[in-house]
Design a protein around this motif. Structure first.
Motif, short mmCIF file in Angstrom:
data_model
loop_
_atom_site.label_atom_id
_atom_site.label_comp_id
_atom_site.label_asym_id
_atom_site.label_seq_id
_atom_site.Cartn_x
_atom_site.Cartn_y
_atom_site.Cartn_z
N VAL A 1 31.98 59.03 40.94
CA VAL A 1 32.69 57.77 40.72
C VAL A 1 32.70 57.47 39.22
CG1 VAL A 1 32.68 55.27 41.12
CG2 VAL A 1 32.10 56.85 42.99
N VAL B 1 38.65 52.28 38.73
CA VAL B 1 37.72 53.18 39.42
C VAL B 1 38.44 54.44 39.90
CG1 VAL B 1 36.09 53.41 41.33
CG2 VAL B 1 36.30 51.22 40.14
N ILE C 1 31.05 47.24 42.34
CA ILE C 1 31.67 48.52 42.69
C ILE C 1 30.88 49.20 43.80
CG2 ILE C 1 32.16 50.86 41.82
CD1 ILE C 1 32.72 49.51 39.07
N PHE D 1 34.43 54.83 36.14
CA PHE D 1 35.05 53.51 35.97
C PHE D 1 35.05 53.12 34.49
CE2 PHE D 1 30.57 52.60 36.00
CZ PHE D 1 30.43 51.47 35.20
N MET E 1 39.06 47.97 42.35
CA MET E 1 39.33 49.34 41.91
C MET E 1 40.28 49.34 40.71
SD MET E 1 37.55 51.24 44.05
CE MET E 1 38.13 52.87 44.52
#
Length: 266
Positions: A47, A10, A80, A49, A5
């Protein structure tokens, strides 16, 4: 999981049952989604990133060998997904991330529900067989040389070329700043991987339903590329939008959002 993460910076927004992964393009980071991600977070789990070397990712995790092809970036996306135990994913990729998402979906189609490609291209070079990617070999060489010699100069040249100039000048300024904030060595290597990539042979292998969003006037990706993708990806829909430039999710966020929402509702 915390290491991963942190590595890819993330971030998670929203509480929806289905997950959307937003994947930024070359020279950018997850902030490029700021104009559309909050809207999707109302109904989905979002999500975000950064690829290694971009944004607030862990630069020490960058390895030239790993990221010498898109396979390294694809593996990060799969890492991920697996660490977060995500399923039934909607993947929204801009530019080269469309191909990264495609490679991930070819490897693990069971993870993905739909792909949305914004300004995608499987090959940026014009080919002798009549394929028109938009660039000649010399164009790419000059761009890469400019990045090596004068990185800030490259950024100030590229940003207005890629952004819709009829919109707020601040958008071009922000894009230039995004380019400049990328690690120069990583950006130069990512640019080479991007512009010399050719994933045309992989297109028929993609079975996940796909929306191709193509700007009507894109200085990076000619309209023929969108049509080519639509022809080669069997379960695909092509949507040509009025937006100009290569970043409709920034210059035309409402139109872009509406097109994606319409597709997802079908």
């Amino acid at each position: 999981m915390n290491d991963l993460m942190t590595r890819n910076n993330v971030k998670v927004m929203g509480q929806g049952e289905q997950t959307i992964i937003f994947a930024h393009g070359f020279g950018c980071d997850q902030s490029m989604w700021q104009y559309i991600a909050p809207k999707f977070a109302e109904n989905y789990r979002v999500v975000l990133f950064d690829y290694i070397g971009s944004g607030n990712s862990d630069f020490t995790a960058y390895q030239s060998e790993k990221y010498s092809t898109l396979q390294g970036y694809k593996q990060d996306v799969l890492d991920i997904i697996e660490e977060m135990d995500l399923q039934n994913i909607l993947f929204i990729g801009h530019s080269i991330s469309s191909m990264i998402g495609m490679l991930a979906a070819i490897d693990r189609p069971d993870y993905f529900d739909k792909l949305i490609m914004i300004g995608p291209s499987p090959c940026y070079l014009n080919d002798t067989d009549g394929y028109r990617g938009g660039f000649e070999q010399n164009d790419i060489k000059e761009l890469l040389t400019m990045m090596e010699m004068n990185f800030a100069g490259w950024a100030s040249y590229m940003a207005p070329l890629a952004m819709d100039q009829t919109k707020d000048p601040k958008l071009t300024y922000d894009l230039e700043n995004s380019f400049v904030s990328t690690n120069p060595r990583v950006a130069r290597e990512f640019a080479e991987v991007t512009f010399y990539s050719d994933y045309r042979e992989s297109l028929p292998l993609l079975k996940v339903p796909t929306l191709i969003i193509q700007c009507s006037n894109d200085s990076i990706v000619p309209i023929e590329v969108g049509q080519y993708l639509n022809k080669c990806i069997e379960n695909s829909t092509l949507q040509i939008i009025e937006a100009k430039g290569h970043y409709p999710h920034i210059s035309q966020p409402v139109e872009t959002t509406n097109i994606i929402v319409d597709y997802l509702m079908k």
